[in-house]
Design an enzyme around this catalytic site. Structure first.
Site, short mmCIF file in Angstrom:
data_model
loop_
_atom_site.label_atom_id
_atom_site.label_comp_id
_atom_site.label_asym_id
_atom_site.label_seq_id
_atom_site.Cartn_x
_atom_site.Cartn_y
_atom_site.Cartn_z
N GLY A 7 132.04 87.57 28.49
CA GLY A 7 131.51 87.20 27.17
C GLY A 7 130.04 86.84 27.20
CB ALA A 8 127.32 87.78 29.51
CG MET A 11 127.07 80.95 19.91
SD MET A 11 127.49 80.21 18.32
CE MET A 11 129.23 79.88 18.51
CG LEU A 101 134.37 78.28 28.79
CD1 LEU A 101 132.99 78.64 28.28
CD2 LEU A 101 134.39 76.81 29.23
CB SER A 104 139.99 72.53 18.74
OG SER A 104 139.32 73.23 17.70
CE1 TYR A 132 140.19 83.73 19.86
CE2 TYR A 132 140.48 81.45 19.18
CZ TYR A 132 139.78 82.41 19.86
OH TYR A 132 138.65 82.06 20.57
CG ASN A 162 135.91 74.46 14.81
OD1 ASN A 162 136.62 75.36 15.24
ND2 ASN A 162 136.35 73.58 13.92
CD1 TRP A 199 136.54 80.17 0.15
CD2 TRP A 199 138.17 80.60 1.61
NE1 TRP A 199 136.62 81.54 0.29
CE2 TRP A 199 137.62 81.82 1.18
CE3 TRP A 199 139.21 80.62 2.54
CZ2 TRP A 199 138.08 83.06 1.65
CZ3 TRP A 199 139.66 81.84 3.01
CH2 TRP A 199 139.11 83.04 2.56
NE ARG A 206 138.76 73.06 10.20
CZ ARG A 206 139.86 72.60 9.61
NH1 ARG A 206 140.10 71.29 9.62
NH2 ARG A 206 140.70 73.42 9.03
#
Length: 311
Positions: A7-8, A11, A101, A104, A132, A162, A199, A206
């Site tokens: 995942g380099a 983000m 990694l 939550s 997920y 998050n 929404w 959060r």
């Protein structure tokens, strides 16, 4: 040390690589054009050829509520394949240290807050991102099983809150809440729109941490891996309701309009606040406040995303 970072180009990966301490290591950062992590044989071949000493597994197919609702099969299957291949093939290749990694979303939807590591698998997942979460939990448990079966393999997991910040996705079809709100409120300001919708009722709470802060924690973990807990939450230890995020971002962007709540849309889990006492006892705390982090994220959106789109 030769570190394989999956995942380099994401983000988390990009924040890791730009951290000042990243220069202390040799990084292996294959893109999908070189290694498709969903393909076991490709992962096995890469590990055999490159022989990393350490693996940081940060890759995954990610997205916000809308993306998870729209494509639950992809979020489940792709993440299951990626996690299994990276972790199991690292073991097969003899890599004895791996940092997984997670996020939550692996916590039960009704677990008491702040969320403690002991609450894992003590209830059902949040339905809006169940696939997920299942895949991420499978990767976490695989790490635990490998270390339990053979303690010479130290496979550990950090569960991050998050995230937002530099290199985030601001595409409304796939982005998480903070970048989506930044883009939406910015557009409303400069289009002179009077109202912006939220929404749900905006009362869901959060916790968001700057991705650069997670990168700092991960690199500390590489340096002090032997005494790192096998499983630990990483976050700010503070949460805010959705309405507060909108208000903070509006103040930073300069939006003077009002907010309206769309009660036909889901709000997700009522609260997601991590108990960070375990990582704090280890010696790390997130250094960036919410207001400072949001300003940094908006600056990235203005200078890097919008300028890039204009060119």
């Amino acid at each position: 040390m030769r570190i394989l970072l999956t995942g380099a180009t994401g983000m988390v990966g990009r924040n890791l690589l730009e951290h000042s301490d990243a220069q202390n290591y040799v990084w292996l950062t294959p893109g999908r054009d070189k290694v498709d992590l969903r393909d076991r044989d490709q992962v096995r071949g890469f590990l055999k050829a490159e022989k990393p000493n350490f693996v940081i597994h940060a890759a995954g197919v990610v997205g916000g509520i809308q993306a998870n609702i729209r494509e639950p099969v992809r979020f489940l299957l792709d993440n299951l394949d990626i996690g299994r291949n990276v972790i199991a093939e690292s073991r097969r290749a003899g890599v004895t240290r791996l940092l997984n990694l997670s996020c939550s979303c692996v916590y039960p939807r009704n677990a008491p807050n702040p969320l403690q590591e002991s609450s894992l698998l003590q209830g059902e997942f949040e339905p809006t991102n169940e696939g997920y979460a299942l895949a991420r939990m499978a990767a976490l448990k695989l790490c635990e099983a490998i270390s339990k079966e053979d303690p010479s393999f130290a496979y550990k997991t950090l569960i991050a809150s998050n995230l937002y910040g530099r290199f985030d996705s601001f595409d409304p079809s796939s982005s998480h809440m903070v970048p989506a709100v930044i883009a939406k409120v910015h557009a409303a300001r400069f289009a002179h729109v009077a109202e912006v919708d939220i929404w749900g009722d905006g009362l869901a709470r959060r916790e968001f941490m700057l991705a650069g802060d997670l990168a700092d924690c991960v690199l500390r973990a590489v340096e002090r891996f032997d005494d790192l807990p096998a499983l630990a939450n990483v976050g700010t230890g503070e949460d805010h309701d959705i309405n507060t995020f909108y208000s903070e971002i509006a103040a930073i962007v300069g939006f003077k309009g009002r907010f309206v709540h769309d009660l036909t849309k889901p709000s997700g889990m009522a609260r997601k606040l991590l108990d960070v006492s375990r990582i704090a006892a280890w010696g790390w705390r997130a250094p960036t406040s919410l207001s400072d982090g949001l300003r940094k994220s908006y600056a990235f959106y203005q200078h890097d995303i919008l300028n890039e789109n204009i060119q």
